[in-house]
Design an enzyme around this catalytic site. Structure first.
Site, mmCIF file in Angstrom:
data_model
loop_
_atom_site.group_PDB
_atom_site.id
_atom_site.type_symbol
_atom_site.label_atom_id
_atom_site.label_comp_id
_atom_site.label_asym_id
_atom_site.label_seq_id
_atom_site.Cartn_x
_atom_site.Cartn_y
_atom_site.Cartn_z
ATOM 1 N N LYS A 12 0.823 -1.209 0.000
ATOM 2 C CA LYS A 12 0.000 0.000 0.000
ATOM 3 C C LYS A 12 0.860 1.263 0.000
ATOM 4 O O LYS A 12 0.544 2.239 -0.668
ATOM 5 C CB LYS A 12 -0.887 0.027 1.253
ATOM 6 C CG LYS A 12 -2.015 -0.957 1.224
ATOM 7 C CD LYS A 12 -2.847 -0.704 2.463
ATOM 8 C CE LYS A 12 -3.945 -1.702 2.647
ATOM 9 N NZ LYS A 12 -4.637 -1.468 3.923
ATOM 10 N N ASP A 68 -8.711 1.311 4.250
ATOM 11 C CA ASP A 68 -9.107 -0.034 4.628
ATOM 12 C C ASP A 68 -9.710 -0.658 3.386
ATOM 13 O O ASP A 68 -10.496 -0.023 2.670
ATOM 14 C CB ASP A 68 -10.101 -0.037 5.789
ATOM 15 C CG ASP A 68 -10.122 -1.412 6.441
ATOM 16 O OD1 ASP A 68 -9.085 -1.821 6.984
ATOM 17 O OD2 ASP A 68 -11.153 -2.093 6.380
ATOM 18 N N TYR A 155 -4.376 -10.631 -2.992
ATOM 19 C CA TYR A 155 -5.120 -11.541 -3.861
ATOM 20 C C TYR A 155 -4.894 -11.236 -5.348
ATOM 21 O O TYR A 155 -5.551 -11.827 -6.209
ATOM 22 C CB TYR A 155 -6.623 -11.452 -3.535
ATOM 23 C CG TYR A 155 -6.948 -11.851 -2.104
ATOM 24 C CD1 TYR A 155 -7.247 -13.167 -1.774
ATOM 25 C CD2 TYR A 155 -6.934 -10.909 -1.078
ATOM 26 C CE1 TYR A 155 -7.532 -13.538 -0.461
ATOM 27 C CE2 TYR A 155 -7.217 -11.268 0.242
ATOM 28 C CZ TYR A 155 -7.507 -12.580 0.534
ATOM 29 O OH TYR A 155 -7.783 -12.948 1.833
ATOM 30 N N ARG A 182 -8.070 1.237 -4.913
ATOM 31 C CA ARG A 182 -7.279 2.194 -4.131
ATOM 32 C C ARG A 182 -6.990 3.444 -4.951
ATOM 33 O O ARG A 182 -7.081 4.567 -4.457
ATOM 34 C CB ARG A 182 -5.964 1.533 -3.675
ATOM 35 C CG ARG A 182 -5.170 2.341 -2.667
ATOM 36 C CD ARG A 182 -4.083 1.508 -1.983
ATOM 37 N NE ARG A 182 -4.688 0.395 -1.270
ATOM 38 C CZ ARG A 182 -4.729 -0.861 -1.730
ATOM 39 N NH1 ARG A 182 -4.155 -1.173 -2.865
ATOM 40 N NH2 ARG A 182 -5.339 -1.805 -1.059
HETATM 41 P P1 IMP Z 1 -6.381 -3.863 5.405
HETATM 42 O O1 IMP Z 1 -6.967 -2.791 4.537
HETATM 43 O O2 IMP Z 1 -5.029 -3.520 5.895
HETATM 44 O O3 IMP Z 1 -7.327 -4.330 6.467
HETATM 45 O O4 IMP Z 1 -6.094 -5.142 4.495
HETATM 46 C C1 IMP Z 1 -6.689 -5.326 3.271
HETATM 47 C C2 IMP Z 1 -6.411 -6.721 2.716
HETATM 48 O O5 IMP Z 1 -7.242 -6.866 1.574
HETATM 49 C C3 IMP Z 1 -4.972 -6.918 2.227
HETATM 50 O O6 IMP Z 1 -4.135 -7.476 3.192
HETATM 51 C C4 IMP Z 1 -5.191 -7.873 1.066
HETATM 52 O O7 IMP Z 1 -5.352 -9.178 1.548
HETATM 53 C C5 IMP Z 1 -6.531 -7.415 0.500
HETATM 54 N N1 IMP Z 1 -6.320 -6.344 -0.523
HETATM 55 C C6 IMP Z 1 -6.684 -5.047 -0.425
HETATM 56 N N2 IMP Z 1 -6.306 -4.355 -1.520
HETATM 57 C C7 IMP Z 1 -5.670 -5.243 -2.297
HETATM 58 C C8 IMP Z 1 -5.024 -5.116 -3.556
HETATM 59 O O8 IMP Z 1 -4.925 -4.046 -4.190
HETATM 60 N N3 IMP Z 1 -4.497 -6.252 -4.043
HETATM 61 C C9 IMP Z 1 -4.572 -7.431 -3.393
HETATM 62 N N4 IMP Z 1 -5.116 -7.613 -2.205
HETATM 63 C C10 IMP Z 1 -5.683 -6.506 -1.653
#
Ligand code: IMP
Length: 198
Positions: A12, A68, A155, A182
């Site tokens: 991110k 998130d 993913y 995003r």
């Molecule tokens: P959080 O936003 O930190 O709670 O985590 C979001 C989770 O969603 C990540 O750890 C990934 O497993 C998944 N995720 C969110 N955005 C993406 C992306 O752009 N590519 C792949 N997986 C994503």
């Protein structure tokens, strides 16, 4: 202007820095300031983004940006959703999460493997910002039966965006950023910053 990124996710940080540095924002990871992520206790992406941004802004004294995000799979009733990062367990790796999703979808035909990435981004100017800026983005696609590609994170190797032949992990980074949940959420947030002033 310095913005604290309320996330420890290197993928991110890379994606958001690429999108924000041309606009004059310097993104600083909260970990470099010794700030941890609070427990993500919210039931929605928005609640979790808000609590992460407010926490980082309160401790650092700088404006903080939090996102998130997660993936919603229709055949699983929207799971893993807000639990995407820890789908296969509290400290699960990206590969473990992806493999769990593939196992759960084994035997589900292509037309029923529809899914979408969701992202909510919040900018909190302080820990008690009463009017944080909130923006949202969605990226539609479907889940493949086997991973393809090495870019992105999470993913991405099994996510085939609608209208494309390449998975999110096969797309060049700039192309993913331009189309992704995003990227879209951040573009919407930047419009709000421009309209209201940072
Ligand atoms: P959080 O936003 O930190 O709670 O985590 C979001 C989770 O969603 C990540 O750890 C990934 O497993 C998944 N995720 C969110 N955005 C993406 C992306 O752009 N590519 C792949 N997986 C994503």
């Amino acid at each position: 202007m310095k913005l604290v990124l309320a996330s420890g996710n290197a993928g991110k940080l890379r994606e958001l820095s690429a999108l924000l540095s041309p606009l004059g924002y310097e993104l600083v990871a909260q970990s470099s300031l010794g700030i941890d992520t609070p427990p993500e206790t919210g039931a929605t992406f928005t609640e979790n983004a808000l609590l992460k941004a407010r926490h980082a802004a309160a401790i650092s004294g700088f404006p903080a940006l939090a996102d998130d995000s997660g993936i919603e799979v229709d055949a699983l009733g929207g799971r893993p959703g807000v639990h995407s990062a820890r789908y296969a367990g509290e400290n699960a790796t990206d590969t473990e999460n992806l493999e769990k999703l593939l196992a759960e979808l084994r035997g589900v035909p292509p037309e029923r493997r529809t899914a979408r990435y969701q992202c909510v981004i919040v900018l909190a100017r302080s820990g008690n910002d009463a009017h944080p800026l909130i923006a949202q983005g969605t990226w539609e696609g479907r889940i493949l039966e086997a991973p393809r590609g090495t870019g992105g994170f999470g993913y991405d190797p099994i996510f085939l965006p609608h209208g494309l032949q390449l998975t999110a992990a096969e797309l060049p980074a700039a192309e993913k950023n331009a189309r992704s949940h995003r990227g879209l959420a951040l573009q919407a947030l930047v419009e709000k910053i421009r309209a209201q002033g940072p």
